[in-house]
Design a protein around this motif. Sequence first.
Motif, PDB file in Angstrom:
ATOM      1  N   SER A  61       1.999  96.906 -45.913  1.00  0.00           N
ATOM      2  CA  SER A  61       2.457  95.949 -44.648  1.00  0.00           C
ATOM      3  C   SER A  61       1.327  95.588 -43.988  1.00  0.00           C
ATOM      4  CB  SER A  61       3.444  96.784 -43.701  1.00  0.00           C
ATOM      5  OG  SER A  61       2.676  97.973 -43.338  1.00  0.00           O
ATOM      6  N   MET A  73      -3.444  83.425 -43.864  1.00  0.00           N
ATOM      7  CA  MET A  73      -2.046  83.716 -44.423  1.00  0.00           C
ATOM      8  C   MET A  73      -1.827  83.110 -45.761  1.00  0.00           C
ATOM      9  SD  MET A  73       0.272  84.106 -40.904  1.00  0.00           S
ATOM     10  CE  MET A  73       1.548  84.943 -41.771  1.00  0.00           C
ATOM     11  N   ARG A  74      -1.874  81.865 -45.750  1.00  0.00           N
ATOM     12  CA  ARG A  74      -1.796  80.810 -46.887  1.00  0.00           C
ATOM     13  C   ARG A  74      -2.536  81.277 -47.952  1.00  0.00           C
ATOM     14  NH1 ARG A  74       0.134  77.765 -43.221  1.00  0.00           N
ATOM     15  NH2 ARG A  74      -1.764  76.920 -42.352  1.00  0.00           N
ATOM     16  N   ALA A  77      -1.221  84.773 -49.340  1.00  0.00           N
ATOM     17  CA  ALA A  77      -0.069  84.461 -50.060  1.00  0.00           C
ATOM     18  C   ALA A  77      -0.157  84.017 -51.281  1.00  0.00           C
ATOM     19  CB  ALA A  77       0.832  83.531 -49.296  1.00  0.00           C
ATOM     20  N   GLY A  80      -0.884  86.930 -53.762  1.00  0.00           N
ATOM     21  CA  GLY A  80       0.289  87.847 -53.911  1.00  0.00           C
ATOM     22  C   GLY A  80       0.302  88.899 -52.675  1.00  0.00           C
ATOM     23  N   GLU A  82       1.596  89.525 -48.764  1.00  0.00           N
ATOM     24  CA  GLU A  82       2.090  89.006 -47.677  1.00  0.00           C
ATOM     25  C   GLU A  82       1.811  89.658 -46.558  1.00  0.00           C
ATOM     26  OE1 GLU A  82       6.231  90.096 -48.576  1.00  0.00           O
ATOM     27  OE2 GLU A  82       6.378  89.116 -50.489  1.00  0.00           O
ATOM     28  N   ILE A  84       2.616  89.489 -42.156  1.00  0.00           N
ATOM     29  CA  ILE A  84       3.219  88.745 -40.953  1.00  0.00           C
ATOM     30  C   ILE A  84       2.060  88.271 -39.830  1.00  0.00           C
ATOM     31  CG2 ILE A  84       4.754  89.358 -38.950  1.00  0.00           C
ATOM     32  CD1 ILE A  84       5.600  91.783 -40.796  1.00  0.00           C
ATOM     33  N   ASN A 100       2.732  75.466 -44.267  1.00  0.00           N
ATOM     34  CA  ASN A 100       3.145  76.047 -45.196  1.00  0.00           C
ATOM     35  C   ASN A 100       4.001  75.221 -46.279  1.00  0.00           C
ATOM     36  OD1 ASN A 100       2.578  78.776 -44.746  1.00  0.00           O
ATOM     37  ND2 ASN A 100       4.362  79.186 -43.796  1.00  0.00           N
ATOM     38  N   VAL A 107       4.456  78.021 -49.537  1.00  0.00           N
ATOM     39  CA  VAL A 107       4.490  79.464 -49.263  1.00  0.00           C
ATOM     40  C   VAL A 107       5.461  79.603 -48.192  1.00  0.00           C
ATOM     41  CG1 VAL A 107       2.335  80.091 -50.560  1.00  0.00           C
ATOM     42  CG2 VAL A 107       2.704  79.694 -48.055  1.00  0.00           C
ATOM     43  N   ASN A 108       5.992  80.738 -48.151  1.00  0.00           N
ATOM     44  CA  ASN A 108       7.005  81.009 -46.890  1.00  0.00           C
ATOM     45  C   ASN A 108       6.651  82.368 -46.200  1.00  0.00           C
ATOM     46  OD1 ASN A 108       9.038  81.131 -45.251  1.00  0.00           O
ATOM     47  ND2 ASN A 108      10.376  82.332 -46.610  1.00  0.00           N
ATOM     48  N   THR A 109       5.941  82.308 -45.219  1.00  0.00           N
ATOM     49  CA  THR A 109       5.483  83.399 -44.361  1.00  0.00           C
ATOM     50  C   THR A 109       6.152  83.627 -42.987  1.00  0.00           C
ATOM     51  OG1 THR A 109       3.791  82.213 -43.394  1.00  0.00           O
ATOM     52  CG2 THR A 109       3.281  83.011 -45.394  1.00  0.00           C
ATOM     53  N   GLU A 110       6.080  85.045 -42.803  1.00  0.00           N
ATOM     54  CA  GLU A 110       6.871  85.283 -41.482  1.00  0.00           C
ATOM     55  C   GLU A 110       5.882  85.201 -40.235  1.00  0.00           C
ATOM     56  OE1 GLU A 110       9.380  89.058 -39.497  1.00  0.00           O
ATOM     57  OE2 GLU A 110       8.517  89.236 -41.744  1.00  0.00           O
TER      58      GLU A 110
END
Length: 272
Positions: A61, A73-74, A77, A80, A82, A84, A100, A107-110
């Motif tokens: 995490s 972040m991208r 991602a 591999g 992840e 937040i 994104n 990609v899909n990030t929080e």
Amino acid sequence: MSIEQHYEQQLDTTALLEQVRTHYPEGADLYQLAPLDQLHIGGIKASERLLRHLDPSQPLSVLDIGSGAGGLMRQAALRGIEMIGLDITHQLNRLNQGLNHCLNTPVNTEILTADAHHLPFADNSMDRVLFQHSLLNMPDDTAVLTECRRILKPGGQLIMHEVLEGPHPEKMQYPVPWAETPQQSHLLSQTAFEQRLHDCGFNQVQLEDWSEDALEWRRRQLNKETQGKAVRAPLSPVLILGPRFKAMGQNLVKNLEAGAIRVMEVTASTCF
């Protein structure tokens, strides 16, 4: 001026995303987006160095504090990893989400809009906390680092790519990308920073000076930025920071050359 206003005053997120789609209708790669979303000193190569601390085979995490436009972040991602993302500037978070879907491999990030002085996470909930040129915008670094210590699990790690005060802070020139005036900039000396980490409950503190590499990179970028329009990249920090970025970029070189700032990688751990 608040830090949100500093980053939002020149930023038209809707128009900027449309410009990205126009330039890259089939989607942009990480390097094409980098002038826009890797706003830290060192760009995408610095992010690669930072990400070497994260193992994609481990289900960790990870929280990126001050995630900004989301380049780190991208980049993670696509490896591999992840993350937040958390940033106090909502328009940068909107830009992050929009970019994104401008990537050639979406990609899909929080992403959360929140204040790092009051992290919205439970105690002992994160394995890693990352900063990349973001603590320098936070007025109460003790509160922020205490919050990081709170949410990190035993044996968790703080990983930072940060600007610190250099040996000649009196030579500091503004504006710089993170601050137009000294009131917006919260740089610590290396000694004060190390002490702050220990006071907030971190140990095994290690620092690596990236300043020479950072200066070489910034000189190359400045050379590109001062060339004719025909050879400039279609995306630029100017799209976020506006025309003031010209002086900001020049001052980064001056400040690094004068020893007003240093660029450091920092790692610190929590006790088991």
